[in-house]
Design an enzyme around this catalytic site. Structure first.
Site, PDB file in Angstrom:
ATOM      1  N   GLY A  64      22.896   8.625 -18.050  1.00 48.64           N
ATOM      2  CA  GLY A  64      24.102   9.422 -17.877  1.00 48.64           C
ATOM      3  C   GLY A  64      24.625   9.925 -19.209  1.00 48.64           C
TER       4      GLY A  64
ATOM      5  N   ASP B 252      40.547   2.706 -17.548  1.00 46.17           N
ATOM      6  CA  ASP B 252      39.684   3.571 -16.736  1.00 46.17           C
ATOM      7  C   ASP B 252      39.036   2.778 -15.608  1.00 46.17           C
ATOM      8  OD1 ASP B 252      38.528   5.966 -15.977  1.00 46.17           O
ATOM      9  OD2 ASP B 252      36.834   5.778 -17.354  1.00 46.17           O
TER      10      ASP B 252
ATOM     11  N   GLY C 292      28.370  11.484 -20.932  1.00 51.31           N
ATOM     12  CA  GLY C 292      29.776  11.823 -20.801  1.00 51.31           C
ATOM     13  C   GLY C 292      30.264  12.510 -22.061  1.00 51.31           C
ATOM     14  N   GLY C 293      31.567  12.692 -22.149  1.00 49.69           N
ATOM     15  CA  GLY C 293      32.131  13.398 -23.284  1.00 49.69           C
ATOM     16  C   GLY C 293      31.991  12.680 -24.603  1.00 49.69           C
TER      17      GLY C 293
ATOM     18  N   LYS D 201      23.591   2.695 -25.323  1.00 50.36           N
ATOM     19  CA  LYS D 201      24.600   3.747 -25.362  1.00 50.36           C
ATOM     20  C   LYS D 201      24.704   4.306 -26.768  1.00 50.36           C
ATOM     21  CE  LYS D 201      29.081   5.086 -23.609  1.00 50.36           C
ATOM     22  NZ  LYS D 201      30.205   4.706 -22.723  1.00 50.36           N
TER      23      LYS D 201
END
Length: 255
Positions: free
Chosen positions: A86, A222, A88-89, A108
């Site tokens: 994945g 989050d 993301g920003g 990551k």
């Protein structure tokens, strides 16, 4: 089909230093990463476009995520990157294999695409000016998040962190690879609703995780169904502490 190997000279030097007393192991690593599937890490033939073991389309990850590191990239002298899980920003998450243990892990990469880019190399280059300052600050927070989460290693309800380091002008952390589905997908598969007792059973472990995290002065910020994973064995884990690291300060609204 292009060769899957993406070992550059900087990588070779780092790997050679790590295995300087194990020449056979060094040669095995540099040979093996040239012919692996980015999903199951099985050996593949150079001309194959689909893995015979798992059916993975070998070029799909790179096509879908053009700024991601190529399959076969080695990080930290031991982690062989596979497909992208994945983006993301603030980062890209890869499936990877620990060459030493053969365990599948998730890696990551700190890669805030509004503050930095990658041009024809493995290195991440920050834009100049305020965005460069924000990139540096965000990288520090990213590593601090990893250090903090590493302290929860062994907590059954929080994703485990195995390692963290800087490389390619950015930062990385290595965490356990979790197979399962998000709570969002789990609920959707059941018509969008759960019985109260089942919902409670799923959320109690998350409450325990948040209690441990809050006890260290961290706010997740989050907690959503997308960031709660129900594993194949039924365990529940809290993921994605990305927003938490930026609660450590208000240096920039762009963070």
């Amino acid at each position: 089909m292009q060769n899957q190997c993406s070992v550059d000279m900087a990588q070779v030097a780092a790997i050679a230093a790590r295995y300087k007393n194990e020449p056979d192991q060094l040669m095995r690593i540099l040979f093996d990463v040239q012919k692996i599937c980015g999903n199951c890490f099985a050996e593949i033939k150079a001309e194959e476009q689909v893995c015979a073991q798992c059916g993975c389309e070998l070029q799909k990850s790179q096509e879908d995520y053009p700024l991601a590191l190529p399959v076969g990239t080695i990080l930290g002298g031991r982690y062989i990157l596979g497909r992208v899980l994945g983006q993301g920003g603030f980062g890209i998450t890869y499936l990877a294999q620990d060459y030493q243990t053969k365990e599948r892990v998730a890696v990551k990469e700190y890669f805030p695409d509004t503050m930095a880019t990658r041009n024809n190399s493995h290195a991440v280059t920050a834009y100049t000016g305020t965005r460069e300052d924000n990139f540096t600050y965000g990288k520090q927070c990213f590593l601090e998040e990893a250090r903090t989460l590493a302290a929860f290693q062994g907590n059954p309800n929080i994703v485990g962190i195995y390692n963290y380091f800087e490389e390619n002008g950015t930062a990385y952390f290595v965490m356990e690879y979790i197979e399962g589905q998000s709570l969002d997908q789990y609920v959707s598969d059941r018509g969008g609703r759960l019985p109260w007792d089942e919902a409670l059973q799923l959320l109690l472990p998350i409450m325990d995780a948040l209690d441990a995290v809050h006890g260290r002065g961290i706010i997740h910020r989050d907690v959503t169904p997308d960031n709660i994973c129900i594993m194949v064995d039924g365990k529940v884990k809290l993921l994605a502490f990305g927003a938490a690291r930026y609660s450590l300060g208000d240096r920039s609204r762009s963070l």
